[in-house]
Design a protein around this motif. Structure first.
Motif: not given
Length: 64
Positions: A24-29, A32-38
């Motif tokens: 969802x963070x990637x789609x919003x642009x 900060x999405x890397x922290x979620x994937x980590x």
């Protein structure tokens, strides 16, 4: 020890949530999405670690 067998699946639920959050963070642009994937990767690692530890503990109890 019975409830500890089921608590390992909580890590899978956390991983699914954080993967969803990261997408969802990637789609919003957001960047900060890397922290979620980590955190999702860490949760998956913890699932397998707890699973191995649980099997090791059960095998040890069966020998005694």
């Amino acid at each position: 020890m019975g409830i500890l067998k089921y608590t390992q699946y909580v890590y899978i639920l956390f991983a699914v949530f954080f993967i969803y959050d990261g997408i969802m963070k990637l789609n919003e642009g957001n960047d900060n999405s890397t922290l979620s994937f980590i955190i999702a990767g860490l949760a998956i690692f913890m699932f397998f670690f707890r699973r191995k530890f649980s099997k090791k503990f059960d095998d040890h109890n069966k020998k005694q």
